[in-house]
Design a protein around this motif. Structure first.
Motif, PDB file in Angstrom:
ATOM      1  N   UNK A  20      12.173  -5.939   4.547  1.00 27.59           N
ATOM      2  CA  UNK A  20      12.208  -5.874   3.080  1.00 27.59           C
ATOM      3  C   UNK A  20      13.410  -5.051   2.626  1.00 27.59           C
ATOM      4  N   UNK A  21      13.681  -3.953   3.333  1.00 25.51           N
ATOM      5  CA  UNK A  21      14.833  -3.107   3.008  1.00 25.51           C
ATOM      6  C   UNK A  21      16.139  -3.890   3.135  1.00 25.51           C
ATOM      7  N   UNK A  22      16.252  -4.701   4.176  1.00 24.23           N
ATOM      8  CA  UNK A  22      17.464  -5.502   4.354  1.00 24.23           C
ATOM      9  C   UNK A  22      17.621  -6.542   3.256  1.00 24.23           C
ATOM     10  N   UNK A  31      13.137   4.791   2.577  1.00 25.09           N
ATOM     11  CA  UNK A  31      12.946   6.012   3.361  1.00 25.09           C
ATOM     12  C   UNK A  31      12.059   6.985   2.586  1.00 25.09           C
ATOM     13  N   UNK A  32      12.331   7.153   1.305  1.00 25.00           N
ATOM     14  CA  UNK A  32      11.533   8.070   0.473  1.00 25.00           C
ATOM     15  C   UNK A  32      10.090   7.596   0.386  1.00 25.00           C
ATOM     16  N   UNK A  33       9.881   6.296   0.154  1.00 20.94           N
ATOM     17  CA  UNK A  33       8.535   5.745   0.085  1.00 20.94           C
ATOM     18  C   UNK A  33       7.804   5.922   1.415  1.00 20.94           C
ATOM     19  N   UNK A  34       8.480   5.603   2.517  1.00 22.88           N
ATOM     20  CA  UNK A  34       7.870   5.741   3.845  1.00 22.88           C
ATOM     21  C   UNK A  34       7.395   7.164   4.089  1.00 22.88           C
ATOM     22  N   UNK A  35       8.254   8.120   3.845  1.00 22.07           N
ATOM     23  CA  UNK A  35       7.914   9.510   4.146  1.00 22.07           C
ATOM     24  C   UNK A  35       6.871  10.061   3.172  1.00 22.07           C
ATOM     25  N   UNK A  36       6.905   9.639   1.915  1.00 22.72           N
ATOM     26  CA  UNK A  36       5.907  10.104   0.948  1.00 22.72           C
ATOM     27  C   UNK A  36       4.515   9.580   1.301  1.00 22.72           C
ATOM     28  N   UNK A  37       4.416   8.291   1.609  1.00 29.31           N
ATOM     29  CA  UNK A  37       3.114   7.725   1.969  1.00 29.31           C
ATOM     30  C   UNK A  37       2.621   8.323   3.285  1.00 29.31           C
ATOM     31  N   UNK A  38       3.522   8.495   4.249  1.00 29.02           N
ATOM     32  CA  UNK A  38       3.130   9.088   5.531  1.00 29.02           C
ATOM     33  C   UNK A  38       2.625  10.517   5.345  1.00 29.02           C
ATOM     34  N   UNK A  39       3.255  11.292   4.479  1.00 26.50           N
ATOM     35  CA  UNK A  39       2.801  12.665   4.227  1.00 26.50           C
ATOM     36  C   UNK A  39       1.413  12.668   3.597  1.00 26.50           C
ATOM     37  N   UNK A  65       5.169   5.700   8.568  1.00 28.18           N
ATOM     38  CA  UNK A  65       5.986   6.708   9.256  1.00 28.18           C
ATOM     39  C   UNK A  65       6.948   6.069  10.249  1.00 28.18           C
ATOM     40  N   UNK A  66       6.455   5.199  11.086  1.00 30.11           N
ATOM     41  CA  UNK A  66       7.307   4.610  12.121  1.00 30.11           C
ATOM     42  C   UNK A  66       8.307   3.602  11.563  1.00 30.11           C
ATOM     43  N   UNK A  67       8.027   3.043  10.391  1.00 26.50           N
ATOM     44  CA  UNK A  67       8.980   2.092   9.818  1.00 26.50           C
ATOM     45  C   UNK A  67      10.213   2.800   9.262  1.00 26.50           C
TER      46      UNK A  67
END
Length: 110
Positions: A20-22, A31-39, A65-67
């Motif tokens: 989706x990012x590509x 990156x911000x969404x991934x890390x916010x949801x993972x936190x 997190x891993x994505x």
């Protein structure tokens, strides 16, 4: 069991989110969404006691997190250029592992 579920979620996330990012041609929001949801999911992993909810939370945690890893590695390659892309990836892997060293003794592992 939950560790395996986190890994399975991460495999699916590493396929879906970077794709989706590509397509969006954007990296920072993902990156911000991934890390916010993972936190947020990490908080729930610490607080939840029921296995089914814990498993679902673990899957979502791994998914997001891993994505972030493939996106971060691609960002580093774009920033440093093709000549230093391998070195940049190696340093990212090294520092991610070095960051775990202080936590290793806390779990009674020897």
């Amino acid at each position: 069991m939950i560790g395996g579920i986190i890994i399975v979620g991460g495999i699916f996330g590493s396929i879906v989110i970077p794709g989706i990012s590509d397509k969006a041609m954007r990296r920072n929001p993902f990156i911000i969404l991934d890390l916010a949801v993972a936190a947020l999911m990490l908080f729930f992993l610490a607080e939840i006691g029921k296995f089914i909810i814990l498993a679902a939370t673990g899957f979502v945690f791994g998914f997001f997190l891993m994505s972030a890893l493939p996106i971060g590695l691609e960002m580093s390659a774009e920033i440093v250029g093709p000549a230093l892309a391998g070195s940049a990836s190696s340093f990212l892997w090294l520092f991610s592992q070095v960051g775990l060293v202080p936590f290793y003794p806390l779990h009674g592992c020897s």
